[in-house]
Design a protein around this motif. Structure first.
Motif, PDB file in Angstrom:
ATOM      1  N   ALA A 137      46.638  44.641  44.751  1.00 20.93           N
ATOM      2  CA  ALA A 137      45.528  44.878  43.828  1.00 20.93           C
ATOM      3  C   ALA A 137      44.794  46.173  44.175  1.00 20.93           C
ATOM      4  O   ALA A 137      44.412  46.937  43.287  1.00 20.93           O
ATOM      5  CB  ALA A 137      44.564  43.694  43.848  1.00 20.93           C
ATOM      6  N   LEU A 138      44.617  46.435  45.478  1.00 21.97           N
ATOM      7  CA  LEU A 138      43.928  47.681  45.850  1.00 21.97           C
ATOM      8  C   LEU A 138      44.764  48.887  45.411  1.00 21.97           C
ATOM      9  O   LEU A 138      44.223  49.873  44.897  1.00 21.97           O
ATOM     10  CB  LEU A 138      43.655  47.738  47.356  1.00 21.97           C
ATOM     11  N   ALA A 139      46.077  48.798  45.579  1.00 23.98           N
ATOM     12  CA  ALA A 139      46.930  49.911  45.148  1.00 23.98           C
ATOM     13  C   ALA A 139      46.797  50.138  43.645  1.00 23.98           C
ATOM     14  O   ALA A 139      46.702  51.274  43.172  1.00 23.98           O
ATOM     15  CB  ALA A 139      48.386  49.626  45.528  1.00 23.98           C
ATOM     16  N   TYR A 140      46.761  49.059  42.889  1.00 24.11           N
ATOM     17  CA  TYR A 140      46.622  49.162  41.431  1.00 24.11           C
ATOM     18  C   TYR A 140      45.292  49.823  41.064  1.00 24.11           C
ATOM     19  O   TYR A 140      45.233  50.693  40.191  1.00 24.11           O
ATOM     20  CB  TYR A 140      46.717  47.763  40.828  1.00 24.11           C
ATOM     21  N   ILE A 141      44.235  49.410  41.754  1.00 26.51           N
ATOM     22  CA  ILE A 141      42.911  49.984  41.471  1.00 26.51           C
ATOM     23  C   ILE A 141      42.893  51.474  41.820  1.00 26.51           C
ATOM     24  O   ILE A 141      42.349  52.292  41.085  1.00 26.51           O
ATOM     25  CB  ILE A 141      41.820  49.214  42.258  1.00 26.51           C
ATOM     26  N   ALA A 180      35.576  47.897  46.110  1.00 23.33           N
ATOM     27  CA  ALA A 180      36.035  48.260  44.762  1.00 23.33           C
ATOM     28  C   ALA A 180      35.757  47.128  43.773  1.00 23.33           C
ATOM     29  O   ALA A 180      35.290  47.368  42.649  1.00 23.33           O
ATOM     30  CB  ALA A 180      37.530  48.590  44.789  1.00 23.33           C
ATOM     31  N   LEU A 181      36.011  45.898  44.199  1.00 23.98           N
ATOM     32  CA  LEU A 181      35.778  44.764  43.304  1.00 23.98           C
ATOM     33  C   LEU A 181      34.287  44.621  42.989  1.00 23.98           C
ATOM     34  O   LEU A 181      33.910  44.258  41.871  1.00 23.98           O
ATOM     35  CB  LEU A 181      36.329  43.470  43.915  1.00 23.98           C
ATOM     36  N   CYS A 182      33.455  44.922  43.981  1.00 25.49           N
ATOM     37  CA  CYS A 182      32.008  44.851  43.744  1.00 25.49           C
ATOM     38  C   CYS A 182      31.573  45.966  42.776  1.00 25.49           C
ATOM     39  O   CYS A 182      30.709  45.746  41.921  1.00 25.49           O
ATOM     40  CB  CYS A 182      31.242  44.948  45.065  1.00 25.49           C
ATOM     41  N   ALA A 183      32.176  47.141  42.902  1.00 23.68           N
ATOM     42  CA  ALA A 183      31.846  48.233  41.981  1.00 23.68           C
ATOM     43  C   ALA A 183      32.253  47.862  40.552  1.00 23.68           C
ATOM     44  O   ALA A 183      31.549  48.159  39.586  1.00 23.68           O
ATOM     45  CB  ALA A 183      32.565  49.516  42.413  1.00 23.68           C
ATOM     46  N   ILE A 184      33.383  47.188  40.426  1.00 24.34           N
ATOM     47  CA  ILE A 184      33.906  46.831  39.099  1.00 24.34           C
ATOM     48  C   ILE A 184      33.073  45.726  38.453  1.00 24.34           C
ATOM     49  O   ILE A 184      32.864  45.710  37.239  1.00 24.34           O
ATOM     50  CB  ILE A 184      35.389  46.410  39.223  1.00 24.34           C
ATOM     51  N   THR A 185      32.576  44.800  39.281  1.00 23.19           N
ATOM     52  CA  THR A 185      31.842  43.655  38.730  1.00 23.19           C
ATOM     53  C   THR A 185      30.325  43.824  38.794  1.00 23.19           C
ATOM     54  O   THR A 185      29.606  43.042  38.189  1.00 23.19           O
ATOM     55  CB  THR A 185      32.208  42.358  39.492  1.00 23.19           C
TER      56      THR A 185
END
Lengths: 506, 437
Positions: free
Chosen positions: A351-355, A136-141
């Motif tokens: 953080a994953l829950a927030y995303i 998810a972080l890679c998709a966002i960045t």
């Protein structure tokens, strides 16, 4: 459980009295502890620990009942501002509201009760969670892979710089300098030094962005890379970012993205698409994990494809063969560990829950509302304070109290202190360094229009008061648990433990 | 609000972002979901973890321990005034966190037997790295002797950091469970004179070692002595300061913080007054307010990155305040007698377990040196295989020593905390016997 003691009154709230330390509340023989019944045969510790290793006296700790302890800590909590209580318009800190569902996630016994060294076969859930967060972080960045180990933003910065170092070393061309703008956070230059590089500062132009001419003057083949915050610490988007990226890449340097301000661009533009090679994120800012009074944070670092082989290990990965879905893998040219274990895992889970709750659509709305709120405040207060760079800002806006200082002797710091009396946390003051008497305001997306209006009205009132009764502003705060504290005295005669206090007379 | 700004759409807010860079079709993530759905997804992750301390009896340690998490600590440390506050840069509205840190600093300093402790670092590894940086700066020599008894992960992290600082880390091996320092007669010392000497107490194998030889090397060379001390064992053992440590570091997870798959934890850091100006991270000091009332504030701030920038003593900004506050609460809950009781219960249970395991056929001590709350055994099967078998029986049987130590793949590190009962240990020993059969 022993008899109650201490002082169970709410005196600090109503009387603004000092709260004694737990050491002063201590009474010999009181206790709060309670353990499981072990049932082991009694043995004297003298038989188990050789005398040379035994301590002569027990460690002196407070002796209090559970009731004393609860009253003390609860009274302390009543002397503390927090996001749950009110708005923190702290520029650069992204003090957004922390959703309670994430607290519930972090408290799950199946996450909180897991030992970090347990065999992979017994922690498949954690490994899956971490892999999904990384994706998810890679998709966002817009990056290829990430390490979740760094425990905070500054740890992420150092990790990124060590990746930069390893990359240049592998290419056989170690370099010596890293460029940072004069508006950068203090952690950037401190991390550059620890990364073994020399700091080269590049100035901002009159629009508050990196001065391209100044950049070209310092770029050469000894530059390992550049660290940028975008939007920068003035709340402005570096419009020339594509040209900056090309210029740095042309001399063989790498671009490092300081994710302190990622909140402003979620779902709008990605660091990877701007040309960045290394990106750190502050999950305690952008992804709403609570700050805990100064930590814990989490500072994952995402990288472009060519840097993946250098990432810290071991990394949680999907396994391609074998009976398990997930396992650990250490990349071929890994820079090594940057944490005792796997990073601040429970922060990562939040953080994953927030995303997941926000999703692609919600994250975009986060950025929109954060930027909308900041621009609304910029416009709303434009007649009240000078806007340092009066153009469309991103998630934060920098005002200057220079006129208040010149005309009335009231500094940005005083404005911030007086806002405390109005029930708001102070904005960031005296940063960024490139603005005189800076007041940096970041409302975040989670504050309502009503809160924003109340904040604006409070700032207006303080500015008006600075003109009419400047002494009231410079004497602020007065409605807080303590008045302005003597910072100089704290440093001059250091008392950093209870034991260093001067002994009372008699 | 858009009207007030004279803008037509939300997109207009991003006019300064060049069109060519903007995401055309949104993030490649699923759409947002209801909180109950997400909680269910997270619960599914949690369910997929077999090694949870409420279902699998934990004998694993290695710096992460299954200690009591009393309701009072969880309740108090979970108060949102502590959880959702920011770094105490505005002391007038942050006296709660500041005073709690002041109390924490006092307790950590007393545990360490040194006069000053900082407001926390990330974890044990980061505390070690900062101690090495302080020691090199103080001694002016970048050669660092690190005992192999220091946690392998901390040593690995220190090695990672050394790539940036250029410090020269040399491992000093363990022999029979204790550090084999170079003999004093060997002069000059291998690689030159060390600027920093690092030793663990107890060490990673759980063994207690005499710290005098390390201190003697420091006295001889002017090196800074860093002791990585277990803060629970510290309830029984001589403090680092008592042994002559210049810096004591440690992992503070044991004081009220859950196992949490390794984080967030708590880096403990205490030092002598001589090193105050080199102290990493935040420090809270007592002072007064305008009316002369006692108050607390972060102090000696000119060491820190936001002021000193590239010349700062450390790059640490965000630390682990909430875990420090938690530790202060837990240490208040324990008190003087509770910390002693905790240490004794760990020691008694540890020795009971060790004796019972060593009575099994094929199980041998990995090292003979005295232990207090953790120990290592050598078994006929590899630790990985043994751990899998024990997991099937409901036990997290320990931590494989692994490649960090000679023959480590057949060695298991076992911790027995005060939460273990005799019944659990007896069943565990029977399970080990069964697994080795």
């Amino acid at each position: 459980m022993s008899a109650p003691g201490g002082r169970a009154t709410s005196a600090p709230l109503v009387g603004r009295e000092e709260e004694p330390t737990l050491f002063e509340l201590s009474r010999p023989g009181r206790r709060a502890w309670s353990f499981r019944t072990g049932g082991f045969p009694d043995r004297s510790v003298d038989d188990l620990v050789p005398p040379v290793h035994r301590r002569a006296h027990p460690v002196d700790l407070p002796e209090v009942s559970e009731r004393d302890l609860v009253a003390h800590v609860t009274r302390l909590s009543a002397r503390q501002f927090s996001v749950d209580l009110g708005a923190y318009p702290l520029g650069s800190c992204t003090m957004k509201y922390n959703p309670k569902v994430c607290d519930a996630v972090a408290a799950l016994p199946g996450l909180a009760g897991v030992h970090p060294a347990a065999p992979a076969s017994t922690v498949q859930g954690w490994l899956a969670l971490l892999v999904e967060l990384e994706e998810a972080l890679c998709a966002i960045t817009g990056m290829a892979a990430a390490t979740l180990q760094p425990a905070a933003g500054a740890a992420g910065e150092l990790t990124g710089l060590l990746l930069m170092r390893a990359w240049h070393a592998a290419a056989g061309r170690p370099r010596s300098k890293v460029i940072i703008p004069d508006s950068a956070h203090g952690t950037n230059p401190a991390s550059v030094t620890l990364g073994g590089y020399e700091v080269v500062t590049v100035s901002s132009d009159e629009r508050g962005c990196v001065d391209m001419d100044a950049l070209h003057r310092v770029l050469d083949e000894d530059v390992a890379g550049i660290m940028l915050t975008n939007p920068n610490t003035l709340g402005l988007f570096e419009e020339d970012i594509a040209r900056i990226a090309t210029a740095v890449h042309d001399v063989g340097g790498l671009l490092y993205y300081d994710g302190a301000n990622l909140n402003a661009i979620l779902g709008v533009v990605r660091p990877g698409d701007m040309g960045f090679d290394i990106v750190h994120m502050n999950l305690h800012k952008t992804f709403a994990t609570p700050h805990g009074g100064g930590g814990p944070g989490a500072g994952p670092v995402a990288v472009a494809e060519r840097l993946v082989p250098f990432l810290p290990g071991p990394r949680p990965v999907r396994t391609v063969d074998g009976p398990l879905g997930y396992g650990w893998h250490t990349p071929a040219r890994s820079i090594g560990r940057v944490h005792s274990w796997h990073g601040n895992a429970l922060v990562l889970a939040r953080a994953l829950a927030y995303i997941r709750v926000n999703g692609a659509d919600g994250l975009r709305r986060v950025a929109e509302a954060a930027v909308l709120n900041a621009n609304w405040l910029r416009r709303r207060l434009a007649g009240t304070l000078d806007v340092a760079y009066d153009r469309t800002c991103m998630h934060e806006v920098v005002f200057s109290a220079q006129r208040l200082r010149r005309d009335h002797g009231v500094r940005a710091l005083d404005v911030g202190k007086r806002l405390l009396d109005h029930g708001f946390h102070a904005p960031t003051v005296a940063f960024p360094l490139v603005v005189e008497e800076a007041l940096m305001v970041e409302p975040t997306e989670t504050e309502s229009p009503e809160t924003l209006e109340a904040l604006a009205a409070a700032i207006e009132a303080v500015v008006a008061e600075a003109a009419s009764h400047p002494a009231s502003v410079t004497a602020a705060p007065t409605a807080t648990p303590v008045g302005r504290v003597d910072e100089a005295r704290a440093a001059r005669r250091l008392v950093a433990t209870f034991d260093a206090r001067p002994t009372p007379e008699g | 609000m858009l009207d007030f700004l004279g803008l037509g759409t939300l997109d207009d807010l991003f006019e300064t972002v060049p069109d060519a860079l903007r995401l055309a079709s949104g993030l490649d993530l699923p759409p947002g979901r209801g909180e109950p759905d997400v909680l269910a997804e997270m619960e599914a992750f949690a369910e997929a973890n077999r090694a949870r301390s409420d279902r699998m009896v934990c004998f694993a340690g290695a710096g992460a321990y299954d200690h009591e998490l009393p309701a009072v600590t969880r309740s108090l440390a979970g108060r949102s005034e502590f959880v959702t506050s920011y770094t105490p840069y505005q002391p007038e509205v942050a006296q709660g966190v500041l005073q709690a840190i002041f109390e924490y600093q006092t307790m950590v300093a007393r545990l360490a037997g040194l006069p000053v402790a900082n407001a926390s670092l990330y974890d044990g590894a980061s505390a070690l790295i900062e101690a090495i940086n302080l020691g090199v700066a103080a001694s002016g020599r970048p050669l660092v002797w690190v005992s192999q008894g220091v946690h392998p992960h901390w040593r690995a992290a220190a090695g990672t950091a050394a790539a940036g600082t250029g410090h020269d880390l040399r491992s000093v091996p363990l022999v029979d469970g204790v550090t084999a320092w170079p003999a004093p007669s060997e002069a000059p010392a291998p690689g030159g004179e060390p600027g920093v000497v690092v030793v663990a107490y107890p060490n990673h194998l759980g063994c207690l070692e005499d710290l005098e030889p390390a201190r003697a090397w420091c006295d001889r060379t002017g090196a800074v002595l860093v002791v990585a001390a277990d803060p629970v064992a510290a309830g029984l053992l001589r403090s680092g300061g008592d042994w002559g440590a210049d810096v004591v570091v440690g992992e503070g997870q044991a004081f009220g913080t859950p196992l949490g798959f390794g984080g967030p934890y708590l880096g403990l850091f205490a030092t002598a007054t001589d090193h105050l100006r080199r102290l990493p991270g935040r420090l809270v000091g007592e002072t007064v307010d305008t009316e002369g009332r006692r108050a607390y504030v972060t102090t000696l701030r000119t060491r820190e990155q936001d002021i000193r920038r590239e010349k700062a003593t450390s790059n640490v900004c965000t630390n682990q305040t909430l875990m420090a506050v938690t530790a202060a609460i837990q240490l208040g809950w324990l008190g003087t007698s509770g910390l002693v009781e905790l240490g004794q219960r760990c020691a008694v249970a540890t020795h009971y377990t060790r004796d019972a395991l060593l009575a099994l056929d094929g199980v041998e001590p990995y090292a003979e040196a005295p232990v207090v709350r953790e120990f290592a055994i050598r078994t006929p099967v590899t630790a990985d295989v043994l751990l899998e078998r024990l997991a099937d029986d409901g036990f997290l049987g320990g931590v494989a020593l692994g490649e960090a130590y000679p023959d480590g793949e057949r060695a298991l590190l076992i911790a027995v905390t005060e939460r273990r009962t005799r019944d659990e240990v007896d069943r565990f020993v029977a399970a080990v016997a069964g697994a080795l059969r």
